[in-house]
Design a protein around this motif. Sequence first.
Motif, PDB file in Angstrom:
ATOM      1  N   UNK A 169      47.183  17.499  17.071  1.00  0.00           N
ATOM      2  CA  UNK A 169      47.443  16.449  16.095  1.00  0.00           C
ATOM      3  C   UNK A 169      48.428  15.425  16.637  1.00  0.00           C
ATOM      4  N   UNK A 170      48.248  14.196  16.204  1.00  0.00           N
ATOM      5  CA  UNK A 170      49.321  13.215  16.267  1.00  0.00           C
ATOM      6  C   UNK A 170      49.689  12.897  14.817  1.00  0.00           C
ATOM      7  N   UNK A 171      50.930  13.179  14.451  1.00  0.00           N
ATOM      8  CA  UNK A 171      51.406  12.991  13.081  1.00  0.00           C
ATOM      9  C   UNK A 171      52.440  11.870  13.080  1.00  0.00           C
ATOM     10  N   UNK A 172      52.206  10.859  12.260  1.00  0.00           N
ATOM     11  CA  UNK A 172      53.139   9.742  12.152  1.00  0.00           C
ATOM     12  C   UNK A 172      53.826   9.814  10.792  1.00  0.00           C
ATOM     13  N   UNK A 173      55.146   9.888  10.810  1.00  0.00           N
ATOM     14  CA  UNK A 173      55.934  10.050   9.589  1.00  0.00           C
ATOM     15  C   UNK A 173      56.879   8.867   9.391  1.00  0.00           C
ATOM     16  N   UNK A 174      57.118   8.523   8.150  1.00  0.00           N
ATOM     17  CA  UNK A 174      58.227   7.642   7.808  1.00  0.00           C
ATOM     18  C   UNK A 174      59.339   8.546   7.296  1.00  0.00           C
ATOM     19  N   UNK A 175      60.486   8.535   7.982  1.00  0.00           N
ATOM     20  CA  UNK A 175      61.556   9.480   7.652  1.00  0.00           C
ATOM     21  C   UNK A 175      62.873   8.741   7.419  1.00  0.00           C
ATOM     22  N   UNK A 176      63.791   9.433   6.786  1.00  0.00           N
ATOM     23  CA  UNK A 176      65.150   8.906   6.637  1.00  0.00           C
ATOM     24  C   UNK A 176      65.822   8.900   8.002  1.00  0.00           C
ATOM     25  N   UNK A 177      66.503   7.801   8.308  1.00  0.00           N
ATOM     26  CA  UNK A 177      67.161   7.674   9.606  1.00  0.00           C
ATOM     27  C   UNK A 177      68.598   8.171   9.473  1.00  0.00           C
ATOM     28  N   UNK A 178      68.729   9.511   9.501  1.00  0.00           N
ATOM     29  CA  UNK A 178      70.057  10.124   9.363  1.00  0.00           C
ATOM     30  C   UNK A 178      70.074  11.456  10.107  1.00  0.00           C
ATOM     31  N   UNK A 179      71.262  11.987  10.396  1.00  0.00           N
ATOM     32  CA  UNK A 179      71.363  13.237  11.145  1.00  0.00           C
ATOM     33  C   UNK A 179      70.651  14.393  10.422  1.00  0.00           C
ATOM     34  N   UNK A 180      70.098  15.322  11.223  1.00  0.00           N
ATOM     35  CA  UNK A 180      69.481  16.522  10.676  1.00  0.00           C
ATOM     36  C   UNK A 180      67.993  16.420  10.410  1.00  0.00           C
ATOM     37  N   UNK A 181      67.443  15.196  10.473  1.00  0.00           N
ATOM     38  CA  UNK A 181      66.025  15.027  10.153  1.00  0.00           C
ATOM     39  C   UNK A 181      65.138  15.697  11.199  1.00  0.00           C
TER      40      UNK A 181
END
Length: 433
Positions: A349-361
């Motif tokens: 798979x290639x999985x593209x995510x929109x994530x929070x830009x913060x430590x621990x992600x």
Amino acid sequence: MEKLTVALLGGGVVGSEVARTLLADAETLAERVGTRLELTAVAVRDASRERPGIPAELLTDDPETAIRGADIVIELMGGIEPARSLILAALEGGSSVVTANKALLAQSFPELLEAADASGVRLEFEAAVAGAIPIVRPLQASLAGDRVTRVMGIVNGTTNYILDQMAREGWGFAHALRTAQELGYAEADPTADVAGLDAAAKAAIIASLAFQVPVSMDDVHVEGITGVSADMIATAEAQGFTIKLLAICERLEGENPGVSARVYPALVSREHPLAAVSGAFNAVFVEAESAGSLMFYGQGAGGAPTSSAVLGDLVSVARRKVLGGRGQAPAQIRGTGRVLPIADVDTRYQITLEVSDRPGVLLAVAEALAAEGVSVELASQTQFENPQADEPRAKLVIATHTARESALAATVENLAALDAVASVRSVLRIEGS
């Protein structure tokens, strides 16, 4: 043998092209066959409508009478009925049949082959899979002494044109589809193409031939291209891939042996030969134990390419009749192997995510993958502008190592449930690398 009579069912684009060629090139075809081919009837819905190049006296709206007593019947009507009943009647009556009807073959392949076998006649269908590209005969004859392990190909020119234009011109899906329709690559109702159904019918035929196991349309996992966006195309290019709608037929070994047939848009490495297939062209990539890798490339659709394949089948059938034999035995689709669901297939798979830009992600994402036994091959993160978000966002693209499809699908669900994941922007499989 003074002549062979030919009845044609269907007077559309391909049917008309075949009829005109039979009439115009009669002498050339006679030299190739060894006797004259006489077109006796062209069955159409409206026999009163003029068809350029086809004498009115050949047109009929009575297909049952048209096929009666014919040496060879060419079926180009399409659809399931009445095509199925007419082909069975022709075969049972002693006529060899040439067809381009992929939908019918995908549904009733073993039944039609058995009917041809019982009557000692031929059923030919090269045009049903990839237009003018010769792929049926290589699978039936040239590779008959080998063991085909995988067939992967672009077998729908419409979708390849759409995806190619989205990549080259930066068009959205709707604009690319509209242009394909204007150019005649796509029908007014493009569902069969863009939903992957046309490619799935061809995949069922290819898998049946390659592995001698009955594979129907219902056995093929199908995903179309309607969800492919310009952003997905750009992300693929940035990672060294192009997106193609692939038909994949595979022989699977190990603890859970069987065969797989599936159709979906996938990432193909730019170094793979299929990545260079552009426009409305088709290509089929075959892997066999002894022959290695083989690629067949060319025009996959349209009146002239498809009629070329139909006429090739016609000449083959007619030549065998002149020689007094049926030629090579019909394909035997009588294996007992299982057709596996896509959940039992191994892929990437290639999985593209929109994530929070913060430590621990990244740690949370890694734990979600590890929970299903999925490991990361590559990961890249870039800043992502989202004016609607109340915190900084990033786009995270993850390429996995090979894993079971069921585990990969569960991983996507786990990722979507994470607080740090705002959205799963896309999921594409990686093939051919």
